[in-house]
Motif scaffolding. Structure first.
Motif, PDB file in Angstrom:
ATOM      1  N   THR A 133       0.660  -1.106   0.033  1.00  0.00           N
ATOM      2  CA  THR A 133      -0.212   0.059   0.118  1.00  0.00           C
ATOM      3  C   THR A 133       0.979   1.016  -0.152  1.00  0.00           C
ATOM      4  O   THR A 133       0.170   2.392  -0.167  1.00  0.00           O
ATOM      5  N   THR A 134       2.036   1.234   0.179  1.00  0.00           N
ATOM      6  CA  THR A 134       3.019   2.309   0.479  1.00  0.00           C
ATOM      7  C   THR A 134       3.572   2.565  -1.029  1.00  0.00           C
ATOM      8  O   THR A 134       3.861   1.852  -1.881  1.00  0.00           O
ATOM      9  N   THR A 135       4.285   3.665  -1.100  1.00  0.00           N
ATOM     10  CA  THR A 135       5.040   4.200  -2.304  1.00  0.00           C
ATOM     11  C   THR A 135       5.923   5.221  -1.796  1.00  0.00           C
ATOM     12  O   THR A 135       5.664   6.246  -0.856  1.00  0.00           O
ATOM     13  N   PRO A 136       7.216   5.173  -2.306  1.00  0.00           N
ATOM     14  CA  PRO A 136       8.250   6.552  -2.211  1.00  0.00           C
ATOM     15  C   PRO A 136       7.320   7.759  -3.027  1.00  0.00           C
ATOM     16  O   PRO A 136       6.974   7.531  -3.998  1.00  0.00           O
ATOM     17  N   VAL A 137       7.483   8.843  -2.482  1.00  0.00           N
ATOM     18  CA  VAL A 137       6.729   9.916  -3.104  1.00  0.00           C
ATOM     19  C   VAL A 137       8.161  10.899  -3.320  1.00  0.00           C
ATOM     20  O   VAL A 137       8.695  11.338  -2.191  1.00  0.00           O
ATOM     21  N   THR A 138       8.496  11.410  -4.431  1.00  0.00           N
ATOM     22  CA  THR A 138       9.726  12.311  -4.752  1.00  0.00           C
ATOM     23  C   THR A 138       8.929  13.590  -5.153  1.00  0.00           C
ATOM     24  O   THR A 138       8.143  13.828  -6.192  1.00  0.00           O
ATOM     25  N   LEU A 139       9.590  14.665  -4.150  1.00  0.00           N
ATOM     26  CA  LEU A 139       9.014  15.887  -4.915  1.00  0.00           C
ATOM     27  C   LEU A 139       9.994  16.508  -5.989  1.00  0.00           C
ATOM     28  O   LEU A 139      11.288  16.356  -5.809  1.00  0.00           O
ATOM     29  N   LEU A 140       9.247  17.018  -7.124  1.00  0.00           N
ATOM     30  CA  LEU A 140      10.161  17.329  -8.143  1.00  0.00           C
ATOM     31  C   LEU A 140       9.943  19.003  -8.341  1.00  0.00           C
ATOM     32  O   LEU A 140       8.830  19.643  -7.943  1.00  0.00           O
ATOM     33  N   LYS A 141      10.969  19.713  -8.864  1.00  0.00           N
ATOM     34  CA  LYS A 141      10.749  21.107  -9.346  1.00  0.00           C
ATOM     35  C   LYS A 141      11.203  21.145 -10.732  1.00  0.00           C
ATOM     36  O   LYS A 141      12.563  20.776 -11.155  1.00  0.00           O
ATOM     37  N   GLU A 142      10.386  21.382 -11.828  1.00  0.00           N
ATOM     38  CA  GLU A 142      10.848  21.405 -13.152  1.00  0.00           C
ATOM     39  C   GLU A 142      11.592  20.131 -13.620  1.00  0.00           C
ATOM     40  O   GLU A 142      12.763  19.974 -14.219  1.00  0.00           O
ATOM     41  N   GLY A 143      11.117  18.967 -13.044  1.00  0.00           N
ATOM     42  CA  GLY A 143      11.718  17.777 -13.246  1.00  0.00           C
ATOM     43  C   GLY A 143      12.727  17.063 -12.555  1.00  0.00           C
ATOM     44  O   GLY A 143      13.233  16.085 -12.606  1.00  0.00           O
ATOM     45  N   GLU A 144      13.428  17.963 -11.578  1.00  0.00           N
ATOM     46  CA  GLU A 144      14.466  17.728 -10.845  1.00  0.00           C
ATOM     47  C   GLU A 144      14.158  17.349  -9.456  1.00  0.00           C
ATOM     48  O   GLU A 144      13.394  18.001  -8.782  1.00  0.00           O
ATOM     49  N   ARG A 145      14.740  16.403  -9.032  1.00  0.00           N
ATOM     50  CA  ARG A 145      14.337  15.901  -7.467  1.00  0.00           C
ATOM     51  C   ARG A 145      14.761  16.952  -6.496  1.00  0.00           C
ATOM     52  O   ARG A 145      16.071  17.307  -6.577  1.00  0.00           O
ATOM     53  N   VAL A 146      13.944  17.129  -5.690  1.00  0.00           N
ATOM     54  CA  VAL A 146      13.954  18.161  -4.305  1.00  0.00           C
ATOM     55  C   VAL A 146      14.233  17.677  -3.471  1.00  0.00           C
ATOM     56  O   VAL A 146      15.011  17.834  -2.289  1.00  0.00           O
ATOM     57  N   SER A 147      13.446  16.587  -3.181  1.00  0.00           N
ATOM     58  CA  SER A 147      13.396  15.623  -1.785  1.00  0.00           C
ATOM     59  C   SER A 147      12.457  14.386  -1.868  1.00  0.00           C
ATOM     60  O   SER A 147      11.587  14.335  -2.994  1.00  0.00           O
ATOM     61  N   GLN A 148      12.283  13.804  -1.016  1.00  0.00           N
ATOM     62  CA  GLN A 148      11.506  12.207  -1.004  1.00  0.00           C
ATOM     63  C   GLN A 148      10.813  12.243   0.394  1.00  0.00           C
ATOM     64  O   GLN A 148      11.179  12.559   1.224  1.00  0.00           O
ATOM     65  N   GLY A 149       9.792  11.344   0.257  1.00  0.00           N
ATOM     66  CA  GLY A 149       9.358  11.087   1.661  1.00  0.00           C
ATOM     67  C   GLY A 149       8.421   9.699   1.194  1.00  0.00           C
ATOM     68  O   GLY A 149       8.699   9.021   0.270  1.00  0.00           O
ATOM     69  N   THR A 150       7.399   9.129   1.987  1.00  0.00           N
ATOM     70  CA  THR A 150       6.455   8.296   1.903  1.00  0.00           C
ATOM     71  C   THR A 150       4.883   8.706   1.899  1.00  0.00           C
ATOM     72  O   THR A 150       4.657   9.806   2.377  1.00  0.00           O
ATOM     73  N   GLY A 151       4.276   7.798   1.014  1.00  0.00           N
ATOM     74  CA  GLY A 151       2.799   7.988   0.930  1.00  0.00           C
ATOM     75  C   GLY A 151       2.279   6.756   0.933  1.00  0.00           C
ATOM     76  O   GLY A 151       2.906   5.426   0.844  1.00  0.00           O
ATOM     77  N   PHE A 152       0.953   6.593   1.120  1.00  0.00           N
ATOM     78  CA  PHE A 152       0.353   5.065   1.222  1.00  0.00           C
ATOM     79  C   PHE A 152      -0.846   5.549   0.335  1.00  0.00           C
ATOM     80  O   PHE A 152      -1.500   6.779   0.252  1.00  0.00           O
ATOM     81  N   PHE A 153      -1.727   4.293   0.005  1.00  0.00           N
ATOM     82  CA  PHE A 153      -2.991   4.364  -0.664  1.00  0.00           C
ATOM     83  C   PHE A 153      -4.104   4.152   0.167  1.00  0.00           C
ATOM     84  O   PHE A 153      -4.248   3.241   0.685  1.00  0.00           O
ATOM     85  N   TYR A 154      -5.113   5.078  -0.014  1.00  0.00           N
ATOM     86  CA  TYR A 154      -6.301   4.879   0.626  1.00  0.00           C
ATOM     87  C   TYR A 154      -7.653   4.961  -0.278  1.00  0.00           C
ATOM     88  O   TYR A 154      -7.763   5.697  -1.124  1.00  0.00           O
ATOM     89  N   LEU A 155      -8.476   3.892   0.006  1.00  0.00           N
ATOM     90  CA  LEU A 155      -9.714   3.743  -1.006  1.00  0.00           C
ATOM     91  C   LEU A 155     -10.722   4.107  -0.171  1.00  0.00           C
ATOM     92  O   LEU A 155     -11.231   3.632   0.934  1.00  0.00           O
ATOM     93  N   ARG A 156     -11.581   5.223  -0.496  1.00  0.00           N
ATOM     94  CA  ARG A 156     -12.814   5.686   0.043  1.00  0.00           C
ATOM     95  C   ARG A 156     -13.860   5.044  -0.558  1.00  0.00           C
ATOM     96  O   ARG A 156     -14.148   5.009  -1.829  1.00  0.00           O
ATOM     97  N   GLU A 157     -14.835   4.428   0.237  1.00  0.00           N
ATOM     98  CA  GLU A 157     -15.898   3.564  -0.307  1.00  0.00           C
ATOM     99  C   GLU A 157     -17.149   4.174   0.188  1.00  0.00           C
ATOM    100  O   GLU A 157     -17.229   4.110   1.425  1.00  0.00           O
TER     101      GLU A 157
END
Length: 188
Positions: free
Chosen positions: A9-33
Protein backbone atom coordinates in the motif's frame (compact mmCIF):
# COMPACT_ATOMS: atom_id res chain seq x y z
CA UNK A 1 5.30 -14.62 -3.12
CA UNK A 2 3.73 -13.63 0.21
CA UNK A 3 4.25 -9.91 0.74
CA UNK A 4 2.52 -8.09 3.57
CA UNK A 5 -0.48 -6.08 2.39
CA UNK A 6 0.86 -2.91 4.04
CA UNK A 7 4.14 -3.14 2.11
CA UNK A 8 2.10 -3.01 -1.09
CA UNK A 9 0.00 0.00 0.00
CA UNK A 10 3.01 2.29 0.36
CA UNK A 11 4.99 4.22 -2.22
CA UNK A 12 8.04 6.45 -2.25
CA UNK A 13 7.01 10.02 -3.05
CA UNK A 14 9.59 12.23 -4.76
CA UNK A 15 9.07 16.00 -4.86
CA UNK A 16 10.18 17.55 -8.16
CA UNK A 17 10.83 21.09 -9.35
CA UNK A 18 10.88 21.37 -13.14
CA UNK A 19 11.65 17.64 -13.34
CA UNK A 20 14.57 17.72 -10.87
CA UNK A 21 14.43 15.84 -7.55
CA UNK A 22 14.06 18.17 -4.58
CA UNK A 23 13.25 15.76 -1.75
CA UNK A 24 11.54 12.46 -1.00
CA UNK A 25 9.12 10.93 1.47
CA UNK A 26 6.52 8.23 1.93
CA UNK A 27 2.90 7.90 0.90
CA UNK A 28 0.21 5.26 1.05
CA UNK A 29 -2.99 4.55 -0.85
CA UNK A 30 -6.41 4.90 0.76
CA UNK A 31 -9.67 3.78 -0.82
CA UNK A 32 -12.82 5.69 0.09
CA UNK A 33 -15.91 3.58 -0.36
CA UNK A 34 -19.10 5.60 0.10
CA UNK A 35 -22.59 4.67 -1.02
CA UNK A 36 -23.40 8.34 -1.77
CA UNK A 37 -20.04 9.62 -3.06
CA UNK A 38 -18.81 6.45 -4.76
CA UNK A 39 -15.35 4.91 -4.68
CA UNK A 40 -12.20 7.01 -4.93
CA UNK A 41 -8.49 6.31 -4.52
CA UNK A 42 -6.26 8.79 -2.66
CA UNK A 43 -2.54 9.16 -2.08
CA UNK A 44 -1.94 10.13 1.56
CA UNK A 45 1.37 11.70 2.52
CA UNK A 46 2.79 14.48 4.67
CA UNK A 47 2.19 18.11 3.81
CA UNK A 48 5.94 18.72 4.06
CA UNK A 49 6.58 15.98 1.47
CA UNK A 50 4.51 17.96 -1.06
CA UNK A 51 5.74 21.44 -0.16
CA UNK A 52 9.18 21.13 1.43
CA UNK A 53 8.08 22.70 4.74
CA UNK A 54 5.57 22.07 7.52
CA UNK A 55 2.14 23.74 7.25
CA UNK A 56 2.91 25.95 10.28
CA UNK A 57 5.62 27.81 8.32
CA UNK A 58 3.15 28.89 5.61
CA UNK A 59 5.94 28.99 2.98
CA UNK A 60 5.64 28.72 -0.79
CA UNK A 61 6.01 25.13 -2.06
CA UNK A 62 9.48 24.32 -3.36
CA UNK A 63 8.26 21.83 -5.99
CA UNK A 64 5.69 21.62 -8.76
CA UNK A 65 5.05 17.87 -9.14
CA UNK A 66 5.61 14.51 -7.49
CA UNK A 67 6.56 11.03 -8.62
CA UNK A 68 5.18 7.89 -7.02
CA UNK A 69 4.58 4.32 -8.09
CA UNK A 70 1.95 1.61 -8.33
CA UNK A 71 2.74 -2.08 -8.31
CA UNK A 72 1.76 -3.67 -11.61
CA UNK A 73 1.96 -7.13 -10.06
CA UNK A 74 1.80 -8.39 -6.51
CA UNK A 75 3.73 -11.50 -7.54
CA UNK A 76 6.57 -9.51 -9.10
CA UNK A 77 6.66 -6.48 -6.79
CA UNK A 78 9.60 -4.93 -8.63
CA UNK A 79 7.38 -4.36 -11.66
CA UNK A 80 6.00 -0.87 -11.06
CA UNK A 81 4.40 1.96 -12.96
CA UNK A 82 5.99 5.29 -12.09
CA UNK A 83 3.62 8.24 -12.16
CA UNK A 84 4.50 11.91 -12.40
CA UNK A 85 1.65 13.96 -10.96
CA UNK A 86 1.30 17.77 -10.96
CA UNK A 87 0.75 19.48 -7.61
CA UNK A 88 -1.21 22.37 -9.10
CA UNK A 89 -4.03 22.80 -11.58
CA UNK A 90 -3.60 24.90 -14.73
CA UNK A 91 -5.08 27.78 -12.69
CA UNK A 92 -2.39 27.40 -10.02
CA UNK A 93 -4.66 25.82 -7.39
CA UNK A 94 -3.15 23.10 -5.20
CA UNK A 95 -4.50 19.61 -5.87
CA UNK A 96 -4.13 18.28 -2.34
CA UNK A 97 -6.59 18.45 0.51
CA UNK A 98 -5.68 19.43 4.06
CA UNK A 99 -7.68 18.92 7.23
CA UNK A 100 -10.14 21.82 7.52
CA UNK A 101 -10.32 21.75 11.33
CA UNK A 102 -6.59 21.17 11.90
CA UNK A 103 -4.74 22.93 9.04
CA UNK A 104 -1.48 22.66 11.02
CA UNK A 105 -1.62 18.85 10.70
CA UNK A 106 1.27 17.59 8.58
CA UNK A 107 -1.04 15.49 6.39
CA UNK A 108 -2.10 15.94 2.76
CA UNK A 109 -4.43 13.85 0.63
CA UNK A 110 -4.40 13.78 -3.18
CA UNK A 111 -7.29 12.33 -5.19
CA UNK A 112 -5.90 10.03 -7.88
CA UNK A 113 -7.42 9.98 -11.36
CA UNK A 114 -8.63 6.47 -12.26
CA UNK A 115 -6.80 6.37 -15.60
CA UNK A 116 -3.51 6.77 -13.70
CA UNK A 117 -3.59 3.27 -12.26
CA UNK A 118 -5.13 1.16 -15.00
CA UNK A 119 -3.22 -2.10 -15.53
CA UNK A 120 -1.95 -2.01 -11.94
CA UNK A 121 -2.78 -4.20 -8.95
CA UNK A 122 -3.74 -1.61 -6.35
CA UNK A 123 -3.43 -2.50 -2.70
CA UNK A 124 -4.73 0.09 -0.26
CA UNK A 125 -6.19 0.58 3.15
CA UNK A 126 -9.79 1.58 3.72
CA UNK A 127 -12.20 2.24 6.56
CA UNK A 128 -13.50 -1.32 6.21
CA UNK A 129 -9.95 -2.73 6.28
CA UNK A 130 -9.10 -0.83 9.48
CA UNK A 131 -12.03 -2.21 11.50
CA UNK A 132 -10.78 -4.64 14.11
CA UNK A 133 -11.21 -5.68 17.71
CA UNK A 134 -7.57 -4.98 18.49
CA UNK A 135 -7.06 -3.51 21.95
CA UNK A 136 -4.78 -0.51 21.59
CA UNK A 137 -3.16 1.05 24.65
CA UNK A 138 0.15 2.65 25.65
CA UNK A 139 3.00 0.22 24.88
CA UNK A 140 1.03 -1.50 22.07
CA UNK A 141 3.53 -2.45 19.36
CA UNK A 142 3.38 -0.26 16.21
CA UNK A 143 5.24 -0.20 12.92
CA UNK A 144 6.28 2.69 10.69
CA UNK A 145 6.50 1.60 7.09
CA UNK A 146 8.24 3.73 4.49
CA UNK A 147 11.30 4.99 2.70
CA UNK A 148 13.55 6.72 5.27
CA UNK A 149 16.13 8.94 3.61
CA UNK A 150 15.20 7.31 0.30
CA UNK A 151 16.35 3.88 1.54
CA UNK A 152 14.31 0.85 0.47
CA UNK A 153 14.47 -2.35 -1.55
CA UNK A 154 14.56 -0.83 -5.03
CA UNK A 155 14.80 -4.20 -6.79
CA UNK A 156 11.49 -5.36 -5.31
CA UNK A 157 10.02 -1.86 -4.76
CA UNK A 158 9.31 -2.60 -1.10
CA UNK A 159 9.55 -0.34 1.96
CA UNK A 160 11.45 -0.61 5.22
CA UNK A 161 9.61 -1.46 8.45
CA UNK A 162 10.59 0.07 11.80
CA UNK A 163 8.94 -1.02 15.04
CA UNK A 164 8.23 0.66 18.33
CA UNK A 165 5.32 1.24 20.65
CA UNK A 166 2.55 3.69 21.46
CA UNK A 167 3.79 6.23 23.97
CA UNK A 168 0.55 8.04 24.86
CA UNK A 169 -3.09 7.22 25.54
CA UNK A 170 -4.62 6.52 22.08
CA UNK A 171 -8.18 7.57 22.98
CA UNK A 172 -7.17 10.85 24.66
CA UNK A 173 -6.26 13.95 22.62
CA UNK A 174 -2.65 14.87 23.36
CA UNK A 175 -2.50 18.50 24.53
CA UNK A 176 -5.99 19.11 23.12
CA UNK A 177 -5.14 17.88 19.62
CA UNK A 178 -6.05 14.55 17.96
CA UNK A 179 -2.49 13.22 18.34
CA UNK A 180 -0.82 10.11 19.68
CA UNK A 181 2.86 9.63 20.31
CA UNK A 182 4.87 6.63 19.19
CA UNK A 183 8.30 5.65 20.43
CA UNK A 184 10.18 4.50 17.34
CA UNK A 185 13.81 4.94 16.38
CA UNK A 186 13.12 7.10 13.31
CA UNK A 187 13.40 10.60 11.89
CA UNK A 188 11.50 13.02 14.21
Amino acid sequence: MDVDHISLTTTPVTLLKEGERVSQGTGFFYLREDSDLGTALFLVTNFHVLTGSPPSKNEEPIGDSIMFQFHKSVENTGEVQTIRYPLFTNDGEKIWIQHSEFPEADVAVIPIVTSTYQNCEIKCISKKWSKSDLRVRPTTEVALVGYPYGFYDRTNALPIWKTGSLASEPKIDLEGKPLVLVDVSAFP
